[in-house]
Design a protein around this motif. Structure first.
Motif, PDB file in Angstrom:
ATOM      1  N   ASP A 182     -10.177 -18.590  85.114  1.00  0.00           N
ATOM      2  CA  ASP A 182      -9.408 -19.828  85.311  1.00  0.00           C
ATOM      3  C   ASP A 182     -10.342 -21.040  85.254  1.00  0.00           C
ATOM      4  O   ASP A 182     -10.007 -22.110  85.728  1.00  0.00           O
ATOM      5  N   ARG A 183     -11.524 -20.829  84.685  1.00  0.00           N
ATOM      6  CA  ARG A 183     -12.466 -21.929  84.450  1.00  0.00           C
ATOM      7  C   ARG A 183     -12.888 -21.896  82.990  1.00  0.00           C
ATOM      8  O   ARG A 183     -13.070 -20.819  82.437  1.00  0.00           O
ATOM      9  N   SER A 184     -13.158 -23.093  82.460  1.00  0.00           N
ATOM     10  CA  SER A 184     -13.581 -23.117  81.055  1.00  0.00           C
ATOM     11  C   SER A 184     -15.056 -23.493  80.938  1.00  0.00           C
ATOM     12  O   SER A 184     -15.542 -23.744  79.839  1.00  0.00           O
ATOM     13  N   GLN A 198      -5.890 -18.634  91.887  1.00  0.00           N
ATOM     14  CA  GLN A 198      -5.518 -19.980  92.356  1.00  0.00           C
ATOM     15  C   GLN A 198      -4.002 -20.044  92.479  1.00  0.00           C
ATOM     16  O   GLN A 198      -3.295 -19.734  91.511  1.00  0.00           O
ATOM     17  N   ILE A 201      -1.735 -21.817  89.916  1.00  0.00           N
ATOM     18  CA  ILE A 201      -1.500 -21.283  88.559  1.00  0.00           C
ATOM     19  C   ILE A 201      -0.204 -20.469  88.578  1.00  0.00           C
ATOM     20  O   ILE A 201      -0.052 -19.531  89.352  1.00  0.00           O
ATOM     21  N   ASN A 205       2.123 -22.799  83.805  1.00  0.00           N
ATOM     22  CA  ASN A 205       0.866 -23.400  83.329  1.00  0.00           C
ATOM     23  C   ASN A 205      -0.233 -22.378  83.011  1.00  0.00           C
ATOM     24  O   ASN A 205      -1.329 -22.749  82.612  1.00  0.00           O
ATOM     25  N   ASP A 208      -2.241 -22.627  79.804  1.00  0.00           N
ATOM     26  CA  ASP A 208      -3.231 -23.708  79.674  1.00  0.00           C
ATOM     27  C   ASP A 208      -4.382 -23.575  80.660  1.00  0.00           C
ATOM     28  O   ASP A 208      -5.475 -24.076  80.410  1.00  0.00           O
ATOM     29  N   LYS A 209      -4.137 -22.910  81.784  1.00  0.00           N
ATOM     30  CA  LYS A 209      -5.144 -22.893  82.855  1.00  0.00           C
ATOM     31  C   LYS A 209      -5.999 -21.635  82.869  1.00  0.00           C
ATOM     32  O   LYS A 209      -7.000 -21.568  83.583  1.00  0.00           O
ATOM     33  N   PRO A 238      -7.911 -21.320  75.524  1.00  0.00           N
ATOM     34  CA  PRO A 238      -6.829 -21.170  76.501  1.00  0.00           C
ATOM     35  C   PRO A 238      -5.837 -20.137  75.970  1.00  0.00           C
ATOM     36  O   PRO A 238      -5.624 -20.039  74.752  1.00  0.00           O
TER      37      PRO A 238
END
Ligand code: HEM
Length: 289
Positions: A182-184, A198, A201, A205, A208-209, A238
Motif C-alpha cells: 500500500d506504498r509506492s 490500512q 483502503i 479505492n 489506486d492505493k 497501481p
C-alpha cells in the motif's frame, strides 16, 4: 543502452503460479540488452537513490576486503553496457566501486563470490529493498540471506546452490517475484513486511492505493573474479492499471487466493488485501474461474 526497448511494466511479469503453492527458481535465459534497463524513470530513480545515500549510506553500501577485484570487473561491464567511458565514470576518493556502479543504473546490485564452498554476498549497493533488512545480509551466504523465507530450505536451498555453482558467464538468466504494497516508495523498510492493513483502503479505492511491485532480477557470472552479480529492478503499477491486463490480473488474483498461511504471514503487506482485491476485480467485471 536499450533506449529502443518498450517500457517494462510490472504486469508483464505476472504468470500463473504453481497449484498447490511452492517456490520455484523460475530462471530464464537473459538477452544482454535486457540486463540493465534505462527507462523514463531514470532521473527520478537516481534522484531518490542519491537522497537515500545521503541519509543512510551505511545501510546501502557494503564492500568487504577482497571484493575489489569482483567489483572492478563488474563495474567495467556495467560501464560498457551503458556506453560510458572511464573518464565519464571516474570513481572519486571515498566512493566504493560498487557505489560508483550503482550510481549509473536503476538497478540495485549484489555481488556474490564463493567462500569455503558457500556463495556469499561480499559487496552490495541496495537502496530499494522490498521490506528486507539489507545490513543484516552483509557478508552472508545464500542460505543465511534467505533464512526468514518460509519453505526456502525445502523448495529452493539445494537447487539454488547447485544453480550458482553451474552458472556460466555466457548464459546469464533473469527471474522475477511479486509483492503487493500500500506504498509506492521505491524503498520499503523492514517494518512494512508485518504492517496491518490500512482501514481507509476499501473496495472503492484499492485499485489506486495498492500497488503491484515486481522485482525484475538478473544473474550474471563474471569469469575473471568467479563472481555472480545479482541485480534487482523495482517495477510498480497501481492495481487499477491491471484492469487493462485481464490475463495478468486473473493470474494474480488466483495466485493470491492460493497463498498458504505461512507465506501469507511472511508477506503480510501482500496478504492484507487479498479478499478486497478479489472482490474489486470481480466487481470490475473480471471473470475468475
Ligand atoms: C536464483 C536465485 C534466487 C532465487 C530463486 C531466490 C528466491 C527467493 C524467494 C522465493 C524469496 C521470497 C520472495 C518473496 O518474498 O516473494 C526470496 C527473498 C529474498 N531473496 Fe532471493 N532468490 C535468489 C537469489 C537471491 C540472491 C543472489 C540474493 C542476494 C542478496 C537474494 C536475496 C533475497 C532477500 C534479501 C530476500 C528477502 C529475505 C527476507 O525476507 O529477509 N536472493 N528469494
Amino acid at each position: 543502452m536499450s533506449a529502443e526497448l518498450p517500457e517494462m511494466l510490472a504486469a508483464d511479469f505476472i504468470r500463473d503460479e504453481p497449484d498447490p503453492f511452492h517456490w520455484r527458481m523460475g530462471v530464464r535465459p537473459l538477452e544482454l540488452d535486457k540486463w540493465l534497463i534505462k527507462d523514463t524513470r531514470f532521473e527520478v530513480d537516481l534522484a531518490e537513490l542519491r537522497l537515500q545515500l545521503a541519509k543512510r549510506r551505511d545501510e546501502i553500501i557494503y564492500c568487504e576486503e577482497g571484493s575489489e577485484g569482483a567489483c572492478a570487473e563488474i563495474y567495467a561491464a556495467i560501464r560498457a553496457h551503458c556506453s560510458l567511458s572511464e573518464v565519464e565514470t571516474f570513481v572519486p576518493a571515498g566512493t566504493d566501486i560498487i557505489e560508483a556502479a550503482r550510481l549509473i543504473v536503476q538497478e540495485d546490485l549484489c555481488v556474490m563470490t564463493r567462500k569455503n564452498g558457500f556463495w556469499v554476498m561480499v559487496a552490495c549497493a541496495v537502496a530499494f529493498p522490498t521490506s528486507w533488512d539489507v545490513q543484516s545480509k552483509f557478508g552472508k551466504s545464500l542460505d543465511e540471506i534467505h533464512e526468514p523465507v518460509p519453505r526456502y530450505s525445502k523448495d529452493l536451498s539445494k537447487s539454488m546452490n547447485v544453480f550458482f555453482d553451474r552458472l556460466r558467464a555466457e548464459a546469464p538468466v533473469w527471474r522475477s517475484n511479486r509483492t503487493l504494497s500500500d506504498r509506492s516508495s521505491l524503498r520499503l523498510e523492514p517494518y512494512t513486511r508485518t504492517q496491518e492493513a490500512q482501514t481507509e483502503i476499501t473496495i472503492d479505492n484499492v485499485g489506486d492505493k495498492v500497488f503491484l511491485r515486481v522485482e525484475y532480477q538478473t544473474l550474471r557470472k563474471f569469469p575473471v573474479s568467479d563472481s555472480v552479480l545479482f541485480t534487482i529492478r523495482i517495477l510498480q503499477q497501481p492495481l487499477r492499471e491491471l484492469l487493462d491486463e485481464p490475463v495478468a490480473l486473473r493470474s494474480l488474483v488466483r495466485g493470491l487466493a492460493r497463498m498458504p498461511p505461512d507465506i501469507a504471514a511472511y508477506k503480510r503487506g501482500t496478504s492484507n488485501y487479498v479478499e478486497l482485491i478479489a472482490e474489486w476485480a470481480k466487481g470490475s467485471g473480471l471473470e475468475i474461474t
